[in-house]
Design a protein around this motif. Structure first.
Motif, PDB file in Angstrom:
ATOM      1  N   TYR A  81      46.514  -2.348   8.520  1.00 38.27           N
ATOM      2  CA  TYR A  81      45.677  -1.335   9.159  1.00 38.27           C
ATOM      3  C   TYR A  81      45.403  -1.696  10.620  1.00 38.27           C
ATOM      4  CZ  TYR A  81      44.433  -0.595   4.230  1.00 38.27           C
ATOM      5  OH  TYR A  81      44.474  -0.378   2.878  1.00 38.27           O
ATOM      6  N   ASP A 130      41.817  -4.487  -3.161  1.00 37.53           N
ATOM      7  CA  ASP A 130      40.626  -3.817  -2.621  1.00 37.53           C
ATOM      8  C   ASP A 130      39.984  -4.525  -1.443  1.00 37.53           C
ATOM      9  OD1 ASP A 130      39.608  -2.890  -5.957  1.00 37.53           O
ATOM     10  OD2 ASP A 130      40.750  -1.741  -4.479  1.00 37.53           O
ATOM     11  N   THR A 131      40.306  -5.776  -1.187  1.00 34.56           N
ATOM     12  CA  THR A 131      39.663  -6.506  -0.099  1.00 34.56           C
ATOM     13  C   THR A 131      40.519  -6.451   1.151  1.00 34.56           C
ATOM     14  OG1 THR A 131      38.572  -8.004  -1.628  1.00 34.56           O
ATOM     15  CG2 THR A 131      38.821  -8.758   0.652  1.00 34.56           C
ATOM     16  N   GLN A 132      39.868  -6.139   2.278  1.00 34.62           N
ATOM     17  CA  GLN A 132      40.591  -6.157   3.554  1.00 34.62           C
ATOM     18  C   GLN A 132      40.291  -7.461   4.278  1.00 34.62           C
ATOM     19  OE1 GLN A 132      40.594  -2.653   5.967  1.00 34.62           O
ATOM     20  NE2 GLN A 132      41.152  -1.327   4.269  1.00 34.62           N
ATOM     21  N   PHE A 163      40.641  -9.314   7.924  1.00 35.94           N
ATOM     22  CA  PHE A 163      40.734  -8.903   9.313  1.00 35.94           C
ATOM     23  C   PHE A 163      41.172 -10.034  10.226  1.00 35.94           C
ATOM     24  CE2 PHE A 163      38.947  -4.650   9.643  1.00 35.94           C
ATOM     25  CZ  PHE A 163      38.371  -4.487   8.398  1.00 35.94           C
ATOM     26  N   GLN A 186      32.083  -1.596  -0.648  1.00 36.08           N
ATOM     27  CA  GLN A 186      32.227  -2.979  -0.204  1.00 36.08           C
ATOM     28  C   GLN A 186      31.262  -3.223   0.944  1.00 36.08           C
ATOM     29  OE1 GLN A 186      36.275  -4.413   0.281  1.00 36.08           O
ATOM     30  NE2 GLN A 186      37.076  -2.559  -0.663  1.00 36.08           N
ATOM     31  N   TYR A 225      30.697  -5.740   4.225  1.00 32.43           N
ATOM     32  CA  TYR A 225      31.353  -6.685   5.106  1.00 32.43           C
ATOM     33  C   TYR A 225      30.343  -7.205   6.124  1.00 32.43           C
ATOM     34  CZ  TYR A 225      36.017  -5.355   3.484  1.00 32.43           C
ATOM     35  OH  TYR A 225      37.137  -5.145   2.714  1.00 32.43           O
ATOM     36  N   GLY A 228      36.427 -10.876  13.376  1.00 33.96           N
ATOM     37  CA  GLY A 228      36.659  -9.695  12.563  1.00 33.96           C
ATOM     38  C   GLY A 228      35.726  -9.690  11.361  1.00 33.96           C
ATOM     39  N   PRO A 229      35.524  -8.516  10.742  1.00 32.36           N
ATOM     40  CA  PRO A 229      34.668  -8.450   9.555  1.00 32.36           C
ATOM     41  C   PRO A 229      35.241  -9.265   8.397  1.00 32.36           C
ATOM     42  CG  PRO A 229      35.068  -6.258  10.466  1.00 32.36           C
ATOM     43  CD  PRO A 229      36.008  -7.193  11.155  1.00 32.36           C
ATOM     44  N   GLN A 289      34.712  -9.701   4.047  1.00 32.20           N
ATOM     45  CA  GLN A 289      34.059  -9.107   2.884  1.00 32.20           C
ATOM     46  C   GLN A 289      33.032 -10.058   2.283  1.00 32.20           C
ATOM     47  OE1 GLN A 289      35.537  -8.955  -1.186  1.00 32.20           O
ATOM     48  NE2 GLN A 289      35.937  -6.783  -0.902  1.00 32.20           N
ATOM     49  N   LEU A 299      31.767  -6.767  -3.372  1.00 31.19           N
ATOM     50  CA  LEU A 299      32.377  -5.506  -3.760  1.00 31.19           C
ATOM     51  C   LEU A 299      31.706  -5.048  -5.042  1.00 31.19           C
ATOM     52  CD1 LEU A 299      36.188  -4.755  -3.945  1.00 31.19           C
ATOM     53  CD2 LEU A 299      34.707  -4.226  -5.868  1.00 31.19           C
ATOM     54  N   GLY A 350      42.519   4.504  -2.975  1.00 30.87           N
ATOM     55  CA  GLY A 350      42.416   3.067  -2.755  1.00 30.87           C
ATOM     56  C   GLY A 350      43.186   2.529  -1.577  1.00 30.87           C
ATOM     57  N   LEU A 405      39.943   2.343   3.597  1.00 34.42           N
ATOM     58  CA  LEU A 405      38.485   2.288   3.552  1.00 34.42           C
ATOM     59  C   LEU A 405      37.908   3.099   4.707  1.00 34.42           C
ATOM     60  CD1 LEU A 405      37.758  -1.506   2.900  1.00 34.42           C
ATOM     61  CD2 LEU A 405      37.837   0.346   1.233  1.00 34.42           C
TER      62      LEU A 405
END
Lengths: 110, 111
Positions: free
Chosen positions: A33, A97-99, A101, B33, B35, B42-43, B45, B48, B96, B99
Protein backbone atom coordinates in the motif's frame (compact mmCIF):
# COMPACT_ATOMS: atom_id res chain seq x y z
CA UNK A 1 11.22 -10.50 11.30
CA UNK A 2 11.08 -8.33 8.26
CA UNK A 3 11.47 -4.71 7.41
CA UNK A 4 10.04 -2.11 5.06
CA UNK A 5 12.49 0.34 3.58
CA UNK A 6 11.46 3.59 1.97
CA UNK A 7 13.72 5.78 -0.13
CA UNK A 8 14.44 8.60 -0.02
CA UNK A 9 13.75 9.66 3.57
CA UNK A 10 13.39 13.27 2.51
CA UNK A 11 12.47 14.57 -0.93
CA UNK A 12 12.50 18.20 -1.99
CA UNK A 13 11.05 18.92 -5.39
CA UNK A 14 10.08 21.78 -7.66
CA UNK A 15 6.59 22.64 -8.83
CA UNK A 16 5.61 20.56 -11.85
CA UNK A 17 8.37 18.00 -11.31
CA UNK A 18 7.77 14.26 -11.54
CA UNK A 19 8.95 12.60 -8.33
CA UNK A 20 9.35 8.90 -7.57
CA UNK A 21 9.25 7.27 -4.16
CA UNK A 22 10.39 3.69 -3.62
CA UNK A 23 9.42 0.99 -1.15
CA UNK A 24 10.97 -2.41 -0.52
CA UNK A 25 9.75 -5.17 1.83
CA UNK A 26 11.42 -8.44 2.77
CA UNK A 27 8.40 -9.97 4.52
CA UNK A 28 7.39 -11.73 1.29
CA UNK A 29 3.91 -10.21 1.72
CA UNK A 30 1.56 -10.19 -1.26
CA UNK A 31 -0.28 -6.90 -0.70
CA UNK A 32 1.38 -3.50 -0.49
CA UNK A 33 0.00 0.00 0.00
CA UNK A 34 0.85 3.66 -0.41
CA UNK A 35 -0.72 6.23 1.94
CA UNK A 36 -0.45 9.98 2.18
CA UNK A 37 -0.41 11.66 5.58
CA UNK A 38 -0.83 15.42 5.80
CA UNK A 39 0.15 17.27 8.94
CA UNK A 40 -2.47 16.88 11.63
CA UNK A 41 -4.52 14.43 9.57
CA UNK A 42 -5.02 10.70 9.22
CA UNK A 43 -3.81 8.35 6.49
CA UNK A 44 -5.39 8.35 3.06
CA UNK A 45 -4.94 5.47 0.64
CA UNK A 46 -3.40 6.36 -2.72
CA UNK A 47 -2.76 2.97 -4.36
CA UNK A 48 -2.50 -0.63 -3.34
CA UNK A 49 -1.37 -3.80 -5.05
CA UNK A 50 -2.52 -7.33 -4.30
CA UNK A 51 0.30 -9.02 -6.18
CA UNK A 52 3.11 -8.35 -8.65
CA UNK A 53 1.91 -6.21 -11.60
CA UNK A 54 -1.48 -5.57 -9.94
CA UNK A 55 -2.58 -1.99 -9.20
CA UNK A 56 -5.73 -0.82 -7.41
CA UNK A 57 -6.70 2.83 -6.97
CA UNK A 58 -7.39 4.20 -3.53
CA UNK A 59 -9.34 7.30 -2.55
CA UNK A 60 -6.53 9.70 -3.47
CA UNK A 61 -5.07 8.26 -6.70
CA UNK A 62 -5.48 11.36 -8.88
CA UNK A 63 -2.09 12.95 -9.49
CA UNK A 64 -0.21 9.72 -8.77
CA UNK A 65 0.99 6.65 -10.64
CA UNK A 66 2.22 3.42 -9.10
CA UNK A 67 4.24 0.43 -10.20
CA UNK A 68 4.65 -3.04 -8.69
CA UNK A 69 7.63 -4.34 -10.61
CA UNK A 70 8.14 -7.32 -8.36
CA UNK A 71 6.64 -8.75 -5.21
CA UNK A 72 9.13 -7.03 -2.92
CA UNK A 73 8.92 -3.52 -4.35
CA UNK A 74 6.22 -0.91 -4.88
CA UNK A 75 6.94 2.53 -6.35
CA UNK A 76 4.85 5.68 -6.26
CA UNK A 77 5.21 8.59 -8.69
CA UNK A 78 3.91 12.08 -8.08
CA UNK A 79 3.15 13.01 -11.68
CA UNK A 80 3.31 16.81 -11.21
CA UNK A 81 4.33 18.16 -7.83
CA UNK A 82 2.15 20.96 -6.49
CA UNK A 83 3.77 24.14 -5.13
CA UNK A 84 3.96 24.27 -1.32
CA UNK A 85 2.87 20.65 -1.07
CA UNK A 86 4.10 19.02 2.13
CA UNK A 87 3.21 15.53 3.25
CA UNK A 88 4.54 12.19 4.48
CA UNK A 89 4.10 9.18 2.20
CA UNK A 90 3.86 5.86 3.99
CA UNK A 91 4.32 2.45 2.43
CA UNK A 92 2.89 -0.68 4.04
CA UNK A 93 2.50 -4.38 3.42
CA UNK A 94 -0.03 -6.70 4.99
CA UNK A 95 -0.22 -10.16 6.47
CA UNK A 96 -3.26 -11.66 8.19
CA UNK A 97 -5.09 -8.34 8.66
CA UNK A 98 -2.07 -6.52 10.09
CA UNK A 99 -0.37 -3.75 8.14
CA UNK A 100 3.34 -3.20 8.60
CA UNK A 101 4.56 0.29 7.80
CA UNK A 102 7.78 1.80 6.64
CA UNK A 103 9.20 4.96 8.23
CA UNK A 104 7.88 7.24 5.49
CA UNK A 105 9.19 9.67 2.89
CA UNK A 106 8.79 13.34 3.72
CA UNK A 107 8.00 15.44 0.67
CA UNK A 108 8.37 19.20 0.38
CA UNK A 109 7.67 21.05 -2.85
CA UNK A 110 9.15 24.51 -3.26
CA UNK B 1 -14.51 10.60 17.62
CA UNK B 2 -12.07 10.33 14.72
CA UNK B 3 -12.40 9.62 11.03
CA UNK B 4 -10.67 9.90 7.69
CA UNK B 5 -9.97 13.45 6.67
CA UNK B 6 -10.87 14.97 10.01
CA UNK B 7 -8.23 16.77 12.03
CA UNK B 8 -6.34 15.04 14.77
CA UNK B 9 -7.91 15.31 18.19
CA UNK B 10 -5.54 16.13 21.03
CA UNK B 11 -5.38 14.85 24.59
CA UNK B 12 -2.84 15.79 27.25
CA UNK B 13 -2.66 13.88 30.52
CA UNK B 14 -0.31 13.22 33.41
CA UNK B 15 1.74 10.04 33.60
CA UNK B 16 -0.05 7.39 35.61
CA UNK B 17 -3.54 8.47 34.57
CA UNK B 18 -5.83 6.24 32.55
CA UNK B 19 -7.12 7.37 29.16
CA UNK B 20 -9.78 6.29 26.70
CA UNK B 21 -9.86 7.21 23.01
CA UNK B 22 -12.95 6.73 20.89
CA UNK B 23 -13.53 5.97 17.25
CA UNK B 24 -16.76 5.95 15.23
CA UNK B 25 -16.76 4.29 11.83
CA UNK B 26 -19.13 4.72 8.93
CA UNK B 27 -19.53 1.34 7.23
CA UNK B 28 -19.70 -2.31 8.21
CA UNK B 29 -16.35 -3.80 9.15
CA UNK B 30 -15.15 -7.25 10.10
CA UNK B 31 -12.32 -5.92 12.25
CA UNK B 32 -11.30 -2.73 14.02
CA UNK B 33 -7.59 -2.23 14.44
CA UNK B 34 -5.81 0.29 16.62
CA UNK B 35 -2.44 1.63 15.55
CA UNK B 36 0.07 3.84 17.30
CA UNK B 37 2.38 6.22 15.49
CA UNK B 38 5.34 7.71 17.32
CA UNK B 39 6.98 10.86 16.05
CA UNK B 40 8.95 10.28 12.85
CA UNK B 41 7.90 6.64 12.53
CA UNK B 42 5.27 4.67 10.64
CA UNK B 43 2.19 3.39 12.48
CA UNK B 44 2.41 0.06 14.31
CA UNK B 45 -0.53 -2.16 15.16
CA UNK B 46 -1.45 -2.34 18.84
CA UNK B 47 -4.56 -4.44 18.93
CA UNK B 48 -7.09 -6.01 16.58
CA UNK B 49 -10.68 -6.70 17.60
CA UNK B 50 -13.06 -8.67 15.41
CA UNK B 51 -16.75 -7.97 14.87
CA UNK B 52 -17.74 -10.99 17.00
CA UNK B 53 -15.70 -9.72 19.97
CA UNK B 54 -16.81 -7.03 22.41
CA UNK B 55 -13.52 -6.58 24.21
CA UNK B 56 -9.85 -7.41 23.71
CA UNK B 57 -6.99 -6.86 26.13
CA UNK B 58 -3.26 -6.69 25.63
CA UNK B 59 -1.15 -5.66 28.60
CA UNK B 60 -2.20 -2.14 29.62
CA UNK B 61 -4.42 -1.82 26.54
CA UNK B 62 -8.11 -2.61 26.31
CA UNK B 63 -10.14 -2.27 23.13
CA UNK B 64 -13.91 -2.45 22.91
CA UNK B 65 -16.19 -2.78 19.94
CA UNK B 66 -19.89 -1.98 19.68
CA UNK B 67 -21.08 -2.98 16.22
CA UNK B 68 -24.60 -1.69 16.83
CA UNK B 69 -23.34 1.88 17.31
CA UNK B 70 -20.35 1.35 14.96
CA UNK B 71 -17.90 2.55 17.56
CA UNK B 72 -14.73 1.34 19.21
CA UNK B 73 -12.60 2.54 22.08
CA UNK B 74 -9.01 2.07 23.15
CA UNK B 75 -8.12 2.46 26.82
CA UNK B 76 -4.66 2.66 28.29
CA UNK B 77 -4.24 2.17 32.01
CA UNK B 78 -1.36 3.62 33.99
CA UNK B 79 -0.03 5.70 31.13
CA UNK B 80 3.68 6.28 30.68
CA UNK B 81 5.46 9.16 28.99
CA UNK B 82 6.47 6.66 26.31
CA UNK B 83 2.78 6.26 25.40
CA UNK B 84 2.98 9.72 23.83
CA UNK B 85 1.99 9.18 20.21
CA UNK B 86 -0.84 9.49 17.70
CA UNK B 87 -3.40 6.70 17.93
CA UNK B 88 -5.51 5.67 14.94
CA UNK B 89 -8.37 3.28 14.53
CA UNK B 90 -8.80 1.49 11.21
CA UNK B 91 -11.57 -0.57 9.66
CA UNK B 92 -11.52 -2.94 6.69
CA UNK B 93 -13.67 -2.97 3.56
CA UNK B 94 -15.24 -6.37 4.30
CA UNK B 95 -13.16 -7.90 1.52
CA UNK B 96 -10.17 -7.36 3.77
CA UNK B 97 -7.85 -5.97 1.13
CA UNK B 98 -7.62 -2.44 2.46
CA UNK B 99 -8.02 -0.45 5.63
CA UNK B 100 -9.61 2.95 6.16
CA UNK B 101 -7.95 4.96 8.89
CA UNK B 102 -9.61 7.39 11.23
CA UNK B 103 -8.34 10.91 11.79
CA UNK B 104 -6.39 9.98 14.92
CA UNK B 105 -5.89 11.20 18.47
CA UNK B 106 -2.63 12.87 19.48
CA UNK B 107 -1.96 11.75 23.05
CA UNK B 108 0.63 13.57 25.13
CA UNK B 109 1.57 12.00 28.45
CA UNK B 110 3.41 14.45 30.68
CA UNK B 111 6.07 12.93 32.95
Amino acid sequence: GGIITQTPKFLIGQEGQKLTLKCQQNFNHDTMYWYRQDSGKGLRLIYYSITENDLQKGDLSEGYDASREKKSSFSLTVTSAQKNEMAVFLCASTHQDTQYFGPGTRLLVL
Amino acid sequence: SQWGEENLQALSIQEGEDVTMNCSYKTYTTVVQWYRQKSGKGPAQLILIRSNEREKRSGRLRATLDTSSQSSSLSITGTLATDTAVYFCATDDNAGAKLTFGGGTRLTVRP
